[in-house]
Design a protein around this motif. Sequence first.
Motif, PDB file in Angstrom:
ATOM      1  N   MET A   1       0.851  -1.181   0.000  1.00 45.14           N
ATOM      2  CA  MET A   1       0.000   0.000   0.000  1.00 45.14           C
ATOM      3  C   MET A   1       0.890   1.235   0.000  1.00 45.14           C
ATOM      4  O   MET A   1       1.841   1.330   0.751  1.00 45.14           O
ATOM      5  CB  MET A   1      -0.892  -0.011   1.237  1.00 45.14           C
ATOM      6  CG  MET A   1      -1.750   1.216   1.401  1.00 45.14           C
ATOM      7  SD  MET A   1      -2.938   1.558   0.104  1.00 45.14           S
ATOM      8  CE  MET A   1      -4.100   0.245   0.334  1.00 45.14           C
ATOM      9  N   ASN A   2       0.565   2.169  -0.861  1.00 36.82           N
ATOM     10  CA  ASN A   2       1.249   3.462  -0.931  1.00 36.82           C
ATOM     11  C   ASN A   2       0.290   4.556  -0.492  1.00 36.82           C
ATOM     12  O   ASN A   2      -0.892   4.507  -0.810  1.00 36.82           O
ATOM     13  CB  ASN A   2       1.702   3.773  -2.356  1.00 36.82           C
ATOM     14  CG  ASN A   2       2.812   2.861  -2.829  1.00 36.82           C
ATOM     15  OD1 ASN A   2       3.315   2.027  -2.095  1.00 36.82           O
ATOM     16  ND2 ASN A   2       3.186   3.018  -4.066  1.00 36.82           N
ATOM     17  N   VAL A   3       0.821   5.541   0.204  1.00 43.74           N
ATOM     18  CA  VAL A   3       0.055   6.721   0.593  1.00 43.74           C
ATOM     19  C   VAL A   3       0.908   7.930   0.256  1.00 43.74           C
ATOM     20  O   VAL A   3       2.091   7.970   0.589  1.00 43.74           O
ATOM     21  CB  VAL A   3      -0.276   6.727   2.096  1.00 43.74           C
ATOM     22  CG1 VAL A   3      -1.046   7.984   2.479  1.00 43.74           C
ATOM     23  CG2 VAL A   3      -1.036   5.478   2.507  1.00 43.74           C
ATOM     24  N   PHE A  71       4.822  14.194  -0.288  1.00 43.70           N
ATOM     25  CA  PHE A  71       5.420  13.138   0.513  1.00 43.70           C
ATOM     26  C   PHE A  71       4.791  11.815   0.117  1.00 43.70           C
ATOM     27  O   PHE A  71       3.616  11.765  -0.221  1.00 43.70           O
ATOM     28  CB  PHE A  71       5.187  13.386   2.009  1.00 43.70           C
ATOM     29  CG  PHE A  71       5.850  14.627   2.513  1.00 43.70           C
ATOM     30  CD1 PHE A  71       7.193  14.629   2.825  1.00 43.70           C
ATOM     31  CD2 PHE A  71       5.139  15.796   2.650  1.00 43.70           C
ATOM     32  CE1 PHE A  71       7.807  15.776   3.271  1.00 43.70           C
ATOM     33  CE2 PHE A  71       5.732  16.953   3.106  1.00 43.70           C
ATOM     34  CZ  PHE A  71       7.083  16.940   3.420  1.00 43.70           C
ATOM     35  N   ALA A  72       5.593  10.763   0.192  1.00 45.95           N
ATOM     36  CA  ALA A  72       5.080   9.449  -0.175  1.00 45.95           C
ATOM     37  C   ALA A  72       5.546   8.407   0.835  1.00 45.95           C
ATOM     38  O   ALA A  72       6.651   8.490   1.367  1.00 45.95           O
ATOM     39  CB  ALA A  72       5.547   9.062  -1.575  1.00 45.95           C
ATOM     40  N   LEU A  78       9.426   0.351   3.118  1.00 49.65           N
ATOM     41  CA  LEU A  78       9.631   0.217   4.558  1.00 49.65           C
ATOM     42  C   LEU A  78      10.028  -1.207   4.910  1.00 49.65           C
ATOM     43  O   LEU A  78      10.970  -1.430   5.675  1.00 49.65           O
ATOM     44  CB  LEU A  78       8.366   0.623   5.312  1.00 49.65           C
ATOM     45  CG  LEU A  78       8.414   0.478   6.833  1.00 49.65           C
ATOM     46  CD1 LEU A  78       9.508   1.340   7.439  1.00 49.65           C
ATOM     47  CD2 LEU A  78       7.063   0.815   7.433  1.00 49.65           C
ATOM     48  N   ASN A  79       9.330  -2.179   4.343  1.00 46.76           N
ATOM     49  CA  ASN A  79       9.652  -3.578   4.627  1.00 46.76           C
ATOM     50  C   ASN A  79      11.046  -3.946   4.137  1.00 46.76           C
ATOM     51  O   ASN A  79      11.760  -4.697   4.806  1.00 46.76           O
ATOM     52  CB  ASN A  79       8.597  -4.503   4.018  1.00 46.76           C
ATOM     53  CG  ASN A  79       7.272  -4.400   4.741  1.00 46.76           C
ATOM     54  OD1 ASN A  79       7.218  -4.031   5.911  1.00 46.76           O
ATOM     55  ND2 ASN A  79       6.196  -4.718   4.043  1.00 46.76           N
ATOM     56  N   ALA A  80      11.467  -3.421   2.998  1.00 47.93           N
ATOM     57  CA  ALA A  80      12.808  -3.692   2.483  1.00 47.93           C
ATOM     58  C   ALA A  80      13.873  -3.141   3.431  1.00 47.93           C
ATOM     59  O   ALA A  80      14.888  -3.801   3.688  1.00 47.93           O
ATOM     60  CB  ALA A  80      12.969  -3.095   1.086  1.00 47.93           C
ATOM     61  N   LEU A  85      17.904  -4.117   8.036  1.00 44.80           N
ATOM     62  CA  LEU A  85      18.309  -4.015   9.443  1.00 44.80           C
ATOM     63  C   LEU A  85      18.367  -5.375  10.106  1.00 44.80           C
ATOM     64  O   LEU A  85      19.279  -5.656  10.897  1.00 44.80           O
ATOM     65  CB  LEU A  85      17.357  -3.095  10.209  1.00 44.80           C
ATOM     66  CG  LEU A  85      17.494  -1.613   9.933  1.00 44.80           C
ATOM     67  CD1 LEU A  85      16.395  -0.842  10.648  1.00 44.80           C
ATOM     68  CD2 LEU A  85      18.862  -1.102  10.367  1.00 44.80           C
ATOM     69  N   GLU A  86      17.401  -6.235   9.799  1.00 45.21           N
ATOM     70  CA  GLU A  86      17.404  -7.573  10.375  1.00 45.21           C
ATOM     71  C   GLU A  86      18.591  -8.385   9.878  1.00 45.21           C
ATOM     72  O   GLU A  86      19.145  -9.205  10.613  1.00 45.21           O
ATOM     73  CB  GLU A  86      16.092  -8.282  10.073  1.00 45.21           C
ATOM     74  CG  GLU A  86      14.928  -7.716  10.867  1.00 45.21           C
ATOM     75  CD  GLU A  86      13.595  -8.366  10.514  1.00 45.21           C
ATOM     76  OE1 GLU A  86      13.591  -9.390   9.800  1.00 45.21           O
ATOM     77  OE2 GLU A  86      12.574  -7.835  10.972  1.00 45.21           O
TER      78      GLU A  86
END
Length: 116
Positions: A1-3, A71-72, A78-80, A85-86
């Motif tokens: 989902m994009n906002v 802004f997007a 975000l998940n990438a 980080l993980e």
Amino acid sequence: MNVSSIVVQTSPKFVEEIVEKLKEADFCDYHFHDEKGRIIVTIEGAGVEEEIQKLVKIQEMEHVIAADMSFAYSEDELNAERDKLEAVGDDLPEWLNDENAKKRDIVYNGDLKDRF
């Protein structure tokens, strides 16, 4: 989902008319406007293509001078970043988890590995 948030510009004499059209539209959410003709709305889409289609609908409205993404947010991006980080795992410096660490104590040494 994009906002994404969209800044819509119209002439001050048409701002109330455009605000009403945007409020009635089923492809965006109105948030606020000012007397200078600037209007803020948000759009959502499953992907960039859907967002662009909605942006074009706004741009094509009569009396709209301009409508641009400001802004997007992309859930995929975000998940990438979370995955990156993980993947670092325990290689993070200990001070990143230190609740008493002060930002003034951080020393930046630069990183050129991604520069080219």
